[in-house]
Design a protein around this motif. Structure first.
Motif, PDB file in Angstrom:
ATOM      1  N   VAL A 126      75.649  78.303 -25.696  1.00 30.03           N
ATOM      2  CA  VAL A 126      75.246  79.526 -26.396  1.00 30.03           C
ATOM      3  C   VAL A 126      76.281  80.622 -26.198  1.00 30.03           C
ATOM      4  O   VAL A 126      76.710  81.293 -27.154  1.00 30.03           O
ATOM      5  CB  VAL A 126      73.860  79.984 -25.921  1.00 30.03           C
ATOM      6  CG1 VAL A 126      73.475  81.302 -26.598  1.00 30.03           C
ATOM      7  CG2 VAL A 126      72.810  78.914 -26.219  1.00 30.03           C
ATOM      8  N   LEU A 127      76.713  80.842 -24.940  1.00 33.59           N
ATOM      9  CA  LEU A 127      77.690  81.894 -24.667  1.00 33.59           C
ATOM     10  C   LEU A 127      79.017  81.632 -25.360  1.00 33.59           C
ATOM     11  O   LEU A 127      79.682  82.564 -25.830  1.00 33.59           O
ATOM     12  CB  LEU A 127      77.909  82.031 -23.161  1.00 33.59           C
ATOM     13  CG  LEU A 127      76.811  82.722 -22.357  1.00 33.59           C
ATOM     14  CD1 LEU A 127      77.171  82.752 -20.884  1.00 33.59           C
ATOM     15  CD2 LEU A 127      76.570  84.130 -22.885  1.00 33.59           C
ATOM     16  N   SER A 128      79.435  80.376 -25.447  1.00 36.48           N
ATOM     17  CA  SER A 128      80.705  80.067 -26.095  1.00 36.48           C
ATOM     18  C   SER A 128      80.661  80.408 -27.580  1.00 36.48           C
ATOM     19  O   SER A 128      81.621  80.950 -28.133  1.00 36.48           O
ATOM     20  CB  SER A 128      81.043  78.593 -25.897  1.00 36.48           C
ATOM     21  OG  SER A 128      80.070  77.758 -26.513  1.00 36.48           O
ATOM     22  N   TRP A 136      87.089  82.315 -15.900  1.00 35.27           N
ATOM     23  CA  TRP A 136      86.213  83.047 -16.798  1.00 35.27           C
ATOM     24  C   TRP A 136      86.018  82.295 -18.101  1.00 35.27           C
ATOM     25  O   TRP A 136      84.901  82.165 -18.601  1.00 35.27           O
ATOM     26  CB  TRP A 136      86.783  84.435 -17.082  1.00 35.27           C
ATOM     27  CG  TRP A 136      86.801  85.341 -15.897  1.00 35.27           C
ATOM     28  CD1 TRP A 136      86.515  85.016 -14.596  1.00 35.27           C
ATOM     29  CD2 TRP A 136      87.127  86.724 -15.909  1.00 35.27           C
ATOM     30  NE1 TRP A 136      86.651  86.107 -13.787  1.00 35.27           N
ATOM     31  CE2 TRP A 136      87.017  87.182 -14.554  1.00 35.27           C
ATOM     32  CE3 TRP A 136      87.496  87.627 -16.880  1.00 35.27           C
ATOM     33  CZ2 TRP A 136      87.279  88.494 -14.203  1.00 35.27           C
ATOM     34  CZ3 TRP A 136      87.756  88.944 -16.541  1.00 35.27           C
ATOM     35  CH2 TRP A 136      87.644  89.376 -15.207  1.00 35.27           C
ATOM     36  N   LEU A 175      82.542  80.732 -19.704  1.00 35.57           N
ATOM     37  CA  LEU A 175      82.021  81.031 -21.038  1.00 35.57           C
ATOM     38  C   LEU A 175      81.984  79.790 -21.910  1.00 35.57           C
ATOM     39  O   LEU A 175      81.023  79.553 -22.642  1.00 35.57           O
ATOM     40  CB  LEU A 175      82.873  82.122 -21.701  1.00 35.57           C
ATOM     41  CG  LEU A 175      82.801  83.513 -21.091  1.00 35.57           C
ATOM     42  CD1 LEU A 175      83.813  84.427 -21.750  1.00 35.57           C
ATOM     43  CD2 LEU A 175      81.397  84.080 -21.250  1.00 35.57           C
ATOM     44  N   ALA A 233      81.998  75.908 -31.177  1.00 33.73           N
ATOM     45  CA  ALA A 233      82.267  77.332 -31.006  1.00 33.73           C
ATOM     46  C   ALA A 233      83.447  77.758 -31.860  1.00 33.73           C
ATOM     47  O   ALA A 233      83.430  78.834 -32.484  1.00 33.73           O
ATOM     48  CB  ALA A 233      82.541  77.643 -29.537  1.00 33.73           C
ATOM     49  N   ILE A 245      78.625  82.663 -29.046  1.00 34.07           N
ATOM     50  CA  ILE A 245      78.549  84.119 -29.186  1.00 34.07           C
ATOM     51  C   ILE A 245      79.906  84.756 -28.898  1.00 34.07           C
ATOM     52  O   ILE A 245      80.344  85.682 -29.598  1.00 34.07           O
ATOM     53  CB  ILE A 245      77.463  84.686 -28.252  1.00 34.07           C
ATOM     54  CG1 ILE A 245      76.089  84.187 -28.687  1.00 34.07           C
ATOM     55  CG2 ILE A 245      77.511  86.204 -28.234  1.00 34.07           C
ATOM     56  CD1 ILE A 245      74.960  84.594 -27.756  1.00 34.07           C
ATOM     57  N   THR A 246      80.600  84.257 -27.875  1.00 36.87           N
ATOM     58  CA  THR A 246      81.899  84.822 -27.500  1.00 36.87           C
ATOM     59  C   THR A 246      82.898  84.705 -28.638  1.00 36.87           C
ATOM     60  O   THR A 246      83.580  85.680 -29.008  1.00 36.87           O
ATOM     61  CB  THR A 246      82.448  84.122 -26.254  1.00 36.87           C
ATOM     62  OG1 THR A 246      81.545  84.313 -25.165  1.00 36.87           O
ATOM     63  CG2 THR A 246      83.821  84.669 -25.877  1.00 36.87           C
ATOM     64  N   ASP A 268      79.051  77.118 -21.348  1.00 27.42           N
ATOM     65  CA  ASP A 268      77.697  77.377 -21.837  1.00 27.42           C
ATOM     66  C   ASP A 268      77.702  77.303 -23.360  1.00 27.42           C
ATOM     67  O   ASP A 268      78.420  78.062 -24.016  1.00 27.42           O
ATOM     68  CB  ASP A 268      77.223  78.752 -21.372  1.00 27.42           C
ATOM     69  CG  ASP A 268      75.766  79.002 -21.692  1.00 27.42           C
ATOM     70  OD1 ASP A 268      75.443  79.174 -22.885  1.00 27.42           O
ATOM     71  OD2 ASP A 268      74.947  79.015 -20.756  1.00 27.42           O
TER      72      ASP A 268
END
Length: 343
Positions: A258-260, A249, A253, A292, A262-263, A256
């Protein structure tokens, strides 16, 4: 003798009843943090053998190692920052800041942001100090720039970042520059769009009305109780993420861009870690990119759950519900931008 109509009159007290002193009600004993800590220690002693068998598992040993290492690395910076912040908050006259800043509001904003360099301490201490600056006549835009910059660009936080990321001094540089840019941008934004009625001026009696010695210890207790508790929660959360969350998981995350970002931005808001300790938590999140993790370090001292609640309580909900989302968006965008360029 009963009066006419059969209605009893008021009872007449005897001389003995009148002379008998009234006993004050016994104060109710409240369970405090000391009693809770003592109870936990007793339970640990009683259950030491079952607990030792439980902790002997490899996953829990990893959890314990990460948890303790984060606490041990971060505790000295937390204590030193809290003490020094209390010294400056109590013994430096608040009128000094109003005299030191430029009279023009647009120039006072970056000057107030840079003034955060001389105030080591966590974001818990910057909120009441920013309120005091407003009461002393500092323009709210400058006080808000100081509120955002002080916890992120002071020497203790930047030194902790250098130690947490050995061999990567650019992380401390990127954190300081990005945080200062966000603080100044939000100060100018408030200068342009903010309204005076959105801010309810705070009051801090434990710093304003007490002697200097009592105010100093009150500030230390306040910051330690807030920052220390959230540090423990943050260390436990970091250890849990490293052990419980499946590696697949995290890799998905983290893979990516963008996802990293945001996370870790959302994680920074939820964990609410003190700025003197968040670098060590970010360093433990090795699955994620440096960009990130930079966003995590920029967002955390400016927007988190405890800060939103403190700002709502001290400045008013109308302020917090406008200021916090705008600051989060600015911190994510500017932090990701500087991370892409500098890291």
């Amino acid at each position: 003798m009963t009066p006419l109509g059969g209605v009893a009159g008021p009872a007449v007290e005897s001389a003995e009843d009148i002379d008998r002193p009234t006993r004050p009600a016994a104060p109710r004993r409240r369970i405090g943090s000391l009693e809770v800590l003592a109870g936990l220690l007793i339970l640990l002693v009683i259950l030491r053998e079952p607990l030792s068998r439980v902790v002997s598992g490899p996953r829990l040993q990893t959890w314990t190692t990460v948890f303790v290492s984060v606490l041990v690395q971060a505790a000295p910076f937390l204590v030193f920052g809290v003490v020094l912040s209390a010294v400056i908050a109590v013994f430096v006259p608040r009128s000094f800041w109003a005299k030191a800043l430029p009279s023009h509001p647009a120039l006072a904003v970056p000057a107030a942001g840079l003034a955060g360099v001389v105030l080591p301490g966590c974001e818990c201490g910057s909120v009441p100090i920013a309120g005091s600056l407003i009461r002393r006549g500092v323009t709210p835009a400058a006080a808000l720039a100081f509120l955002l910059a002080a916890p992120a660009i002071n020497p203790i936080v930047l030194t902790a970042t250098v130690i947490a990321f050995p061999g990567r001094p650019e992380m401390a540089v990127a954190r300081g520059v990005a945080s200062l840019v966000v603080a100044v941008a939000m100060g100018w934004l408030w200068l342009r769009l903010g309204k005076a009625e959105w801010i309810r001026l705070p009051r801090r009696p434990d710093l304003d009305d007490a002697s200097r010695a009592r105010a100093f210890w009150a500030a230390c207790r306040h910051d330690v109780m807030h920052a220390g508790g959230f540090l423990v929660v943050g260390a436990a959360a970091a250890a849990t993420i490293n052990v419980v969350v499946p590696a697949a998981w995290l890799q998905a995350l983290a893979g990516d861009p963008v996802l990293s970002v945001i996370t870790l931005a959302v994680l920074a808001v939820l964990l609410s870690i003190c700025s003197e300790a968040d670098a060590f938590v970010a360093a433990s999140l090795t699955q994620f990119s440096l960009t990130a993790r930079l966003v995590f370090l920029v967002v955390g001292p400016m927007v988190d759950l405890k800060l939103i609640s403190m700002q709502a309580g001290m400045f008013g909900r109308r302020f917090a519900f406008r200021f916090a989302p705008a600051t989060l968006a600015a911190a994510v965008l500017i932090g990701a931008g500087f991370g892409t360029v500098l890291l």
